[in-house]
Design a protein around this motif. Sequence first.
Motif, PDB file in Angstrom:
ATOM      1  N   GLN A 178       0.816  -1.214   0.000  1.00  0.00           N
ATOM      2  CA  GLN A 178       0.000   0.000   0.000  1.00  0.00           C
ATOM      3  C   GLN A 178       0.854   1.271   0.000  1.00  0.00           C
ATOM      4  O   GLN A 178       0.318   2.380   0.047  1.00  0.00           O
ATOM      5  CB  GLN A 178      -0.909   0.002   1.225  1.00  0.00           C
ATOM      6  N   GLY A 179       2.177   1.081  -0.033  1.00  0.00           N
ATOM      7  CA  GLY A 179       3.067   2.237  -0.043  1.00  0.00           C
ATOM      8  C   GLY A 179       3.313   2.819   1.336  1.00  0.00           C
ATOM      9  O   GLY A 179       3.674   3.996   1.449  1.00  0.00           O
ATOM     10  N   MET A 180       3.166   2.014   2.393  1.00  0.00           N
ATOM     11  CA  MET A 180       3.431   2.464   3.751  1.00  0.00           C
ATOM     12  C   MET A 180       4.785   1.928   4.196  1.00  0.00           C
ATOM     13  O   MET A 180       5.031   0.728   4.213  1.00  0.00           O
ATOM     14  CB  MET A 180       2.334   1.988   4.706  1.00  0.00           C
ATOM     15  N   ALA A 214       9.995  -2.956  -3.154  1.00  0.00           N
ATOM     16  CA  ALA A 214      11.122  -2.776  -2.234  1.00  0.00           C
ATOM     17  C   ALA A 214      10.627  -2.400  -0.839  1.00  0.00           C
ATOM     18  O   ALA A 214      11.226  -2.781   0.174  1.00  0.00           O
ATOM     19  CB  ALA A 214      12.067  -1.708  -2.776  1.00  0.00           C
ATOM     20  N   CYS A 215       9.529  -1.657  -0.794  1.00  0.00           N
ATOM     21  CA  CYS A 215       8.969  -1.249   0.500  1.00  0.00           C
ATOM     22  C   CYS A 215       8.499  -2.481   1.287  1.00  0.00           C
ATOM     23  O   CYS A 215       8.671  -2.547   2.512  1.00  0.00           O
ATOM     24  CB  CYS A 215       7.807  -0.285   0.277  1.00  0.00           C
ATOM     25  N   GLU A 216       7.902  -3.457   0.593  1.00  0.00           N
ATOM     26  CA  GLU A 216       7.502  -4.697   1.263  1.00  0.00           C
ATOM     27  C   GLU A 216       8.711  -5.386   1.886  1.00  0.00           C
ATOM     28  O   GLU A 216       8.664  -5.830   3.043  1.00  0.00           O
ATOM     29  CB  GLU A 216       6.847  -5.656   0.264  1.00  0.00           C
ATOM     30  N   LYS A 217       9.810  -5.466   1.099  1.00  0.00           N
ATOM     31  CA  LYS A 217      11.011  -6.130   1.615  1.00  0.00           C
ATOM     32  C   LYS A 217      11.580  -5.372   2.817  1.00  0.00           C
ATOM     33  O   LYS A 217      12.000  -5.986   3.805  1.00  0.00           O
ATOM     34  CB  LYS A 217      12.060  -6.230   0.509  1.00  0.00           C
ATOM     35  N   HIS A 218      11.582  -4.052   2.707  1.00  0.00           N
ATOM     36  CA  HIS A 218      12.075  -3.264   3.844  1.00  0.00           C
ATOM     37  C   HIS A 218      11.231  -3.505   5.091  1.00  0.00           C
ATOM     38  O   HIS A 218      11.763  -3.671   6.194  1.00  0.00           O
ATOM     39  CB  HIS A 218      12.048  -1.760   3.536  1.00  0.00           C
TER      40      HIS A 218
END
Length: 592
Positions: A178-180, A214-218
């Motif tokens: 979701q881009g969070m 990449a945000c999911e992985k972070h």
Amino acid sequence: MTDYFEIHERDGPARLGELRLDSPLTTPALADDVTRDAGSLWNAERDVPTGDDAVLTILPHRAYPAGTREEVVDAFAPDYAESAAAVDAATAAVITSDAPEAGGAADASVDAYVLSNAQGVVGHASAFADAVIDVREAVPADTALYLSGVATPLNVATLVYAGVDLVDAKRARVKGSQGMYLTDEGERFLEDLDELPCSCPACQVPREEFDRAACEKHNVNALAAELRRVRRRIREGRLRDYVEGQARHEQWLTAAFRELDQQYAYVEERAPVARNNELAAATSDTIRRPEIQRFAQRVSERYVNRFRNPLVLVPCSARKPYSESQSHGQFHDAVQFRAHLASMTSPIGVVPQELELTYPAQHYDTVVTGRWSEDEKQFVAEVLRRYLERNEYPRVIAHVPEDGYRAICERVEEQVDVPFEYTVEGHPTTTESIGNLMSTLDGELKYTKRERQHNTVRAIADYMLGDGAGDDLFDELNTRSRYPKLQVRDDEEELLATMVPTYGALAFTLAGARRWVDSDAPTKTVEIDSFVPQGSVLAPGVVDADDDIRVGDEVVVEGPRAFAVGRAEMHGAEMCSSTRGIAVDVRHSEEL
């Protein structure tokens, strides 16, 4: 009963354990890669899968949302006992906090329980605390608790502090899609970040190339990193210190650990009687910690003043134990054993001189500003009032400064019958103040070193074992060696106990343990099966244990073939319900 999960270390309700799969997993941990879900029974019948030692198998289940009535859960509950036996590997049953024992789920021979209504309670402080406590008290102590779809880097420390062992990264991944962007301080819209504050592998790209994948992985990396931090805190015995600060980033988390503090029976049962580390008293919430409340309660309900002299109240000191500080050295020089000293302190309350070494009196460090909050004043005043109502003194000499201490004394003075005198002019260590203290005690008789040592031993016994235990256990005694390493002997010079200065406690010998059992002092007994313990008693060997045993307590071990004494490594209820782990660290044992 569990075959594949064992607890190795405890920090209150939080535990450091091991899920024994082909590749063992240290908990608390992410369970995404080590779980296999056999599926829901709501939409289809499910076969029980074959055993697999590489994963934790979630048995075929019916999950329920928060608020489901108990009779509904019970009516549709699957037979977990039969399923677990068929798998013959690490298994987990799905359970709801609304009816944790429905269908016999709490009695199934599984290694873990998945809380089905986790997403309905996480985010609501009281509902979350009630849910975890209801399940924890219904299922065996040595089974893991798994909350799915709720963990974030921000809330996972509080989840673990409450008693959760396993989580997954589902919510973190969804948030990333979701881009969070998640951190241990909260979440940010990815579009609002000018630069990436993390240095994990997923963040090692230019900001313009960092997308939602990449945000999911972070987010997963951040959650895994936070769990590593939490495990380290548990090993150090300092998770609560971390949670008090870290939970401030979201209101429901602060409310959650405050709700847990209100559930005193749950957290106190799991809180050790002593820790190896410093207790950080950095916030007003420290007053509600179980260790603090326990000390105040025991001083108010168990401690008995055995001196006939006046009471001198003095302020605490930064140096611990107090008697080694420069200011308390001046107080002792002025008093010259003509009065009984007790220190007033936040967050502990009142510390009689005999208990200055007893945890947490010499193990805490607090923020000193010279200003007392109303919560601190109320707490210390209440402890002092109860202390004075329980103990008799001819008078109280309040050698305390103006900043909070005197206001507390004046508040208590109005509520008790004993007269107060005030001796401080400006600061307690000024020449005038010390002179006032000395002159106020003119004509008072000194108590002897022998009286001081005997009273210390009896006071510690009261604190450890219960009201009146010191007199019941040591009606006659002799002390040898020097304080604080006192040896307690009987009239025949047989060693009964030794004072442990690290915790201000007594460690009994076999002779002392037998005297304890034969006395009227409340005992803490672990009943074992027919064997002679060598070094430790494992939980499977425990037949029964007193409910009031806490981690670190001195305990007597009795069985058909043995008598022993040692220190508890589990609380009493956990000893009875666990099938793995060390229950008692045995110090001395003998075969009958």
